[in-house]
Each structure stands twice: as structure tokens, then as C-alpha cells.
Design an enzyme around this catalytic site. Structure first.
Site, PDB file in Angstrom:
ATOM      1  N   ASP A   1       0.842  -1.199   0.000  1.00 14.81           N
ATOM      2  CA  ASP A   1       0.000   0.000   0.000  1.00 14.81           C
ATOM      3  C   ASP A   1       0.881   1.254   0.000  1.00 14.81           C
ATOM      4  OD1 ASP A   1      -2.180  -1.654   0.206  1.00 14.81           O
ATOM      5  OD2 ASP A   1      -2.335  -1.445   2.393  1.00 14.81           O
TER       6      ASP A   1
HETATM    7  N1  URA Z   1      -1.262  -5.932   3.779  1.00 14.31           N
HETATM    8  C1  URA Z   1      -1.748  -4.676   3.836  1.00 14.31           C
HETATM    9  O1  URA Z   1      -2.780  -4.422   4.433  1.00 14.31           O
HETATM   10  N2  URA Z   1      -1.064  -3.717   3.203  1.00 14.31           N
HETATM   11  C2  URA Z   1       0.087  -3.945   2.553  1.00 14.31           C
HETATM   12  O2  URA Z   1       0.685  -3.020   2.011  1.00 14.31           O
HETATM   13  C3  URA Z   1       0.582  -5.263   2.506  1.00 14.31           C
HETATM   14  C4  URA Z   1      -0.123  -6.243   3.126  1.00 14.31           C
END
Ligand code: URA
Length: 242
Positions: free
Chosen positions: A103
Site C-alpha cells: 500500500d
Molecule cells: N497488507 C496490507 O494491508 N497492506 C500492505 O501493504 C501489505 C499487506
């Protein structure tokens, strides 16, 4: 690979610069001066040289990045800066892409490569490659949470996550944990923690298969993988260290 692409990839300038070098008779293939910018090199047989120096053939690049917050895991984006924007042009020329997504507000281990087969091997849901995240969580994590993660916690949309490991490093109003999952659904870790009634306030990936984030990389920094790291990933040695 085309001769002009190889030379550009290997840092001899843009395709235009490379064409100029070829025109000036600075480039040889197997010892013979060539004027053919589009020459298809056979990496097994052909040796290209510039000013008499052999150009090592590199088909793909493999970079380990410590992704900073604020960048999206994509090659292009209309609004946000991408992780590819952080790379030097000499790497961008390989058209690399991130193998798997983090993310925008997640930090940590991101493999950036031009090798589609390897990326598929690491990210295909069928391969069950383990990913470990360090997380700070608002709320006190419990033994029950641990058990629920191990059993497969049910997410907000009713999906039952695959069994995951929750290791508690620090228990408190702000807890610190390591979470290991084998899938990579959208917001996977945040949603698993939410299903346990808590909130992720900081997330960083620290491991993917047997590839561990290099502790010497500051956020935003990256380095090439070593040959043995690439071999390890390629040979499917991507399960947890036992
Ligand atoms: N899980 C999440 O919620 N975000 C990420 O970036 C990676 C795994």
C-alpha cells in the site's frame, strides 16, 4: 536482445546515444565492427564490445527496495509518485515493475524486477510464498487473536483468510507484532487486524520467501540482489527458514 537495447541497458546512454556510437564504428560484435543497431544478439554466442571493452550481457534486473511511504507500487500513476520514479534511469531502462504490491502507506521490502517469470513465481496465489510484516497496532493483541489468525480469521466481506502467524513482540495499548501470511489480497494485513477489532497504524514488510529486507537500506534506498539471492528466489526456496 537488440544490440542498441543492450548497450542502453548497460549504461551507454539513450538509444540515440548508442546509435551514434555504432555509427562512429565504436561497437563490435564478435570482434567485427557493426552498423546494425537492431542486431539480435544471442547471449550464448555473441560478445558485444564498446571501444574494445566487452559489454556484459544482462537480460533482467533484480532490485530490493526499502519502499518509503507516499509512493505507489506501480509503474505509472496519474496522481502519485511510483516506486519506479525512485530508480536511476540506468535501471528504469529495463522497464522493471514491482513484484507484488505494498500500500501507499506501507514501507519495506519490495522486489522490483524486469523478470516476469520470477515475479509470477513469487506472487502467484498458488505458490503460497510467505510474507512477514512488522506492524504497530492500536489495541492490545491477545492469545485469542493469535489463535484466530492461526485458524484463518474471517474478513469484513466474509472471506476466511488462510492460516497466518501472529507473533506478539510487545503487548500494550500500542502493540507490536510480526504477521506472516501466504496470500496477498487487497489490504490483507490491515483487514485481518481490523477483523480482530484493532487497527494497523504502521506496516512494514520485512520478508518475502527467504528474501529478508537488508537492514542497511534506508527507506527509499535500493540495491541489486546478489546472484545467490536471485538463484534462491528462482529455485523456489521461498518457504520460511526452518
Ligand atoms: N497488507 C496490507 O494491508 N497492506 C500492505 O501493504 C501489505 C499487506
Amino acid at each position: 536482445m537488440r544490440l542498441d537495447k543492450l548497450l542502453a541497458n548497460m549504461g551507454y546512454g539513450s538509444r540515440k546515444d548508442v546509435k551514434a556510437l555504432i555509427k562512429k564504428k565504436k561497437v563490435t560484435v564478435n570482434g567485427e565492427v557493426t552498423r546494425d543497431t537492431a542486431y539480435q544478439l544471442n547471449p550464448e554466442k555473441d560478445a558485444a564490445a564498446v571501444n574494445g571493452e566487452i559489454v556484459p550481457y544482462q537480460k533482467d534486473i533484480y532490485l530490493m527496495m526499502n519502499k518509503p511511504q507516499g509512493y505507489v507500487s506501480a509503474t505509472v500513476d496519474d496522481r502519485d509518485k511510483t516506486v519506479i520514479d525512485l530508480l536511476q534511469p540506468a535501471y528504469q531502462i529495463f522497464n522493471p515493475f514491482p513484484a507484488g504490491r505494498l500500500d501507499k502507506d506501507t514501507e519495506g521490502l519490495l522486489l522490483i524486477t524486469s523478470d516476469g517469470d520470477l515475479a509470477h513465481q513469487l506472487t502467484s496465489p498458488k505458490k503460497n510464498v510467505e510474507k512477514t510484516y512488522y506492524a504497530k497496532i492500536r489495541g492490545r493483541v491477545t492469545e485469542e487473536d493469535k489463535q484466530n489468525f492461526a485458524d484463518g480469521i474471517v474478513l469484513d466481506d466474509g472471506y476466511k483468510a488462510k492460516p497466518a502467524t501472529l507473533a506478539i513482540l510487545q503487548r500494550g495499548e500500542l502493540s507490536e507484532v510480526e504477521i506472516t501470511v501466504t496470500e496477498g489480497k487487497f489490504h490483507q494485513v490491515k483487514r485481518m487486524v481490523k477483523a480482530a477489532g484493532k487497527k494497523v497504524v504502521y506496516l512494514k514488510r520485512i520478508r518475502m520467501g527467504n528474501l529478508h529486507l537488508d537492514g542497511s537500506l534506508k527507506t527509499g534506498e535500493y540495491r541489486e540482489l546478489t546472484d545467490s539471492e536471485v538463484d534462491m528466489l528462482r529455485n523456489g526456496e521461498n518457504k520460511a527458514d526452518s
